[in-house]
Every structure is written in structure tokens, then in C-alpha cells.
Design a protein around this motif. Sequence first.
Motif, PDB file in Angstrom:
ATOM      1  N   ARG A 131       0.830  -1.210   0.000  1.00 46.40           N
ATOM      2  CA  ARG A 131       0.000   0.000   0.000  1.00 46.40           C
ATOM      3  C   ARG A 131       0.866   1.261   0.000  1.00 46.40           C
ATOM      4  NH1 ARG A 131      -3.195  -3.060   3.637  1.00 46.40           N
ATOM      5  NH2 ARG A 131      -2.153  -2.057   5.410  1.00 46.40           N
ATOM      6  N   ASP A 132       1.932   1.237   0.776  1.00 41.73           N
ATOM      7  CA  ASP A 132       2.815   2.411   0.823  1.00 41.73           C
ATOM      8  C   ASP A 132       3.466   2.667  -0.531  1.00 41.73           C
ATOM      9  OD1 ASP A 132       2.326   3.081   3.450  1.00 41.73           O
ATOM     10  OD2 ASP A 132       3.945   1.819   4.234  1.00 41.73           O
ATOM     11  N   ARG A 187       0.877   4.220  -2.859  1.00 39.43           N
ATOM     12  CA  ARG A 187       0.653   5.631  -2.540  1.00 39.43           C
ATOM     13  C   ARG A 187       1.815   6.488  -3.016  1.00 39.43           C
ATOM     14  NH1 ARG A 187       0.084   6.604   3.392  1.00 39.43           N
ATOM     15  NH2 ARG A 187      -0.343   8.729   2.670  1.00 39.43           N
ATOM     16  N   PHE A 188       3.033   6.003  -2.839  1.00 36.56           N
ATOM     17  CA  PHE A 188       4.215   6.748  -3.283  1.00 36.56           C
ATOM     18  C   PHE A 188       4.223   6.901  -4.798  1.00 36.56           C
ATOM     19  CE2 PHE A 188       8.794   6.445  -4.598  1.00 36.56           C
ATOM     20  CZ  PHE A 188       9.130   7.752  -4.276  1.00 36.56           C
ATOM     21  N   ASP A 234       7.220  -3.453   7.806  1.00 30.70           N
ATOM     22  CA  ASP A 234       7.035  -2.014   8.018  1.00 30.70           C
ATOM     23  C   ASP A 234       8.353  -1.308   7.706  1.00 30.70           C
ATOM     24  OD1 ASP A 234       6.960   0.614   9.684  1.00 30.70           O
ATOM     25  OD2 ASP A 234       4.887  -0.103   9.654  1.00 30.70           O
ATOM     26  N   TRP A 235       8.253  -0.161   7.051  1.00 31.26           N
ATOM     27  CA  TRP A 235       9.462   0.562   6.654  1.00 31.26           C
ATOM     28  C   TRP A 235      10.269   1.042   7.856  1.00 31.26           C
ATOM     29  CZ3 TRP A 235      10.450  -0.438   1.868  1.00 31.26           C
ATOM     30  CH2 TRP A 235       9.410  -0.604   0.950  1.00 31.26           C
ATOM     31  N   LEU A 286       8.333   9.257   2.884  1.00 33.37           N
ATOM     32  CA  LEU A 286       7.849   8.755   4.181  1.00 33.37           C
ATOM     33  C   LEU A 286       8.224   9.708   5.316  1.00 33.37           C
ATOM     34  CD1 LEU A 286       8.727   4.955   3.800  1.00 33.37           C
ATOM     35  CD2 LEU A 286       6.422   5.953   3.854  1.00 33.37           C
ATOM     36  N   GLU A 304       5.838  12.483   5.273  1.00 30.92           N
ATOM     37  CA  GLU A 304       4.548  12.005   5.755  1.00 30.92           C
ATOM     38  C   GLU A 304       4.555  11.749   7.265  1.00 30.92           C
ATOM     39  OE1 GLU A 304       1.519  10.911   3.755  1.00 30.92           O
ATOM     40  OE2 GLU A 304       2.455  12.526   2.590  1.00 30.92           O
ATOM     41  N   ARG A 334       6.046   9.243   8.688  1.00 29.04           N
ATOM     42  CA  ARG A 334       5.918   7.799   8.896  1.00 29.04           C
ATOM     43  C   ARG A 334       7.203   7.173   9.430  1.00 29.04           C
ATOM     44  NH1 ARG A 334       2.623   5.187   5.494  1.00 29.04           N
ATOM     45  NH2 ARG A 334       3.362   3.366   6.643  1.00 29.04           N
TER      46      ARG A 334
END
Length: 205
Positions: A7-8, A11-12, A48-49, A88, A91, A93
Motif C-alpha cells: 500500500r505504501d 501511494r508513493f 514495516d518501513w 515517508l 509524511e 511515517r
Amino acid sequence: MSDALHRDIDRFLRHLATARRLSPHTTKNYGRDLREFAGLLAERDIDDWTQVDAQQVRTLIAALHRRGRGGKSLARMLSSLRSLYRWLLREGRVSDNPAQGISAPKSPRRLPRTLDPDGAAHLLDHQNGDKPADLRDAAIMELMYSCGLRLAEVLGLDLESIDFSDASVVVTGKGNRARQLPVGAPALEAVRRWLRRRPELLREP
């Protein structure tokens, strides 16, 4: 690849296409690199990043290099990863960019391939046109083959460079260093044929 990583990335990529207006081709390249990297993360149960650090990036890039991935391809992947993490960071994140400052392994430089004697003879045998330009090209090829000259060295030659009586040529190479080289009879004869027709190509004979 985990759903969260997927998903990330999506979006990117939308950000690249809309806010940065990158071409579909460039956006596709970003997506391919990032999805491949995310797949490697998933193999290590990283979803997860924020769980990625600089050492993990180095390890994964090194693993791809061992599998035969070239330096340019890995450099592009690292660039894609840095761009993702910059986004990120904006954002909120993540707190750092683990790909920052990491360089891709260098690909070994390939030496230029040289013609074997049969290939060189075949090439020279086909320099048989009778137009002035054909004779000029044949003289260039014969000189390059006879003396082992680079193209830049051939371009630096002038009429005074060749001594027909001594069967030699003075060549200026790297660092403006001049050296005298022997010239074979076929090359000298090709130059003579060219010089006889050279006035036909001169604007001011």
C-alpha cells in the motif's frame, strides 16, 4: 510482500505521478525496484518501513549483487529507496532514511574487445571502393591496424606526420607525448592512393 508495504508503494507511486508529474515509464521503474526490495524484506518477516536500518539495506543490496545484479541497476534501486524514504519522512511515517549515504557496488569495467587477425583482415578486405572518401577511409583503417592507433590519435595526424622514406609515423598520444611508430607497406600504399585523390575533396586545393 506484506499488504502494508504494498500500500505504501502504491501511494508513493501515485505521488510521483501526480505531485511530481514523472513519466509513466519512470514511475514504473520506481515501482519495479521498490516492489523487489519489499519482497526481500518480506522474506525476512519485515512488514514495516520503520523496521529497516542501514545495515539491512547494505545486506540486501549485497545479496542482489551476489545474485549477479549489476552496479547500475543497484544504484537505481537505492535511488528509488531513498526517494521513497524522503516521502515517508515528509509524511511523518519514519524518523530517518536508512538508504541515505549507501553506495551500490561498482560493476567491473569491461575491457574493449579487439578484432582478431581474421576479423581485421576481413574488415580491411572490404575497404575496396574507388571514391575519394572510400580511399580515405581505407587509409585510416590501414593506419589504425598497422600502427595500433586509437581514433583520437588518427584524428591528430596531418600530412607531415607520415615519413614515407622512413616508413614511420609520428603520433601524439595522451599527455601530448609524441612517439614514432613503424608503418607497414600496405598502410603506406593505402595512404598514397588516398593522397592522389585527396584534392577532389578539398574545398581549396
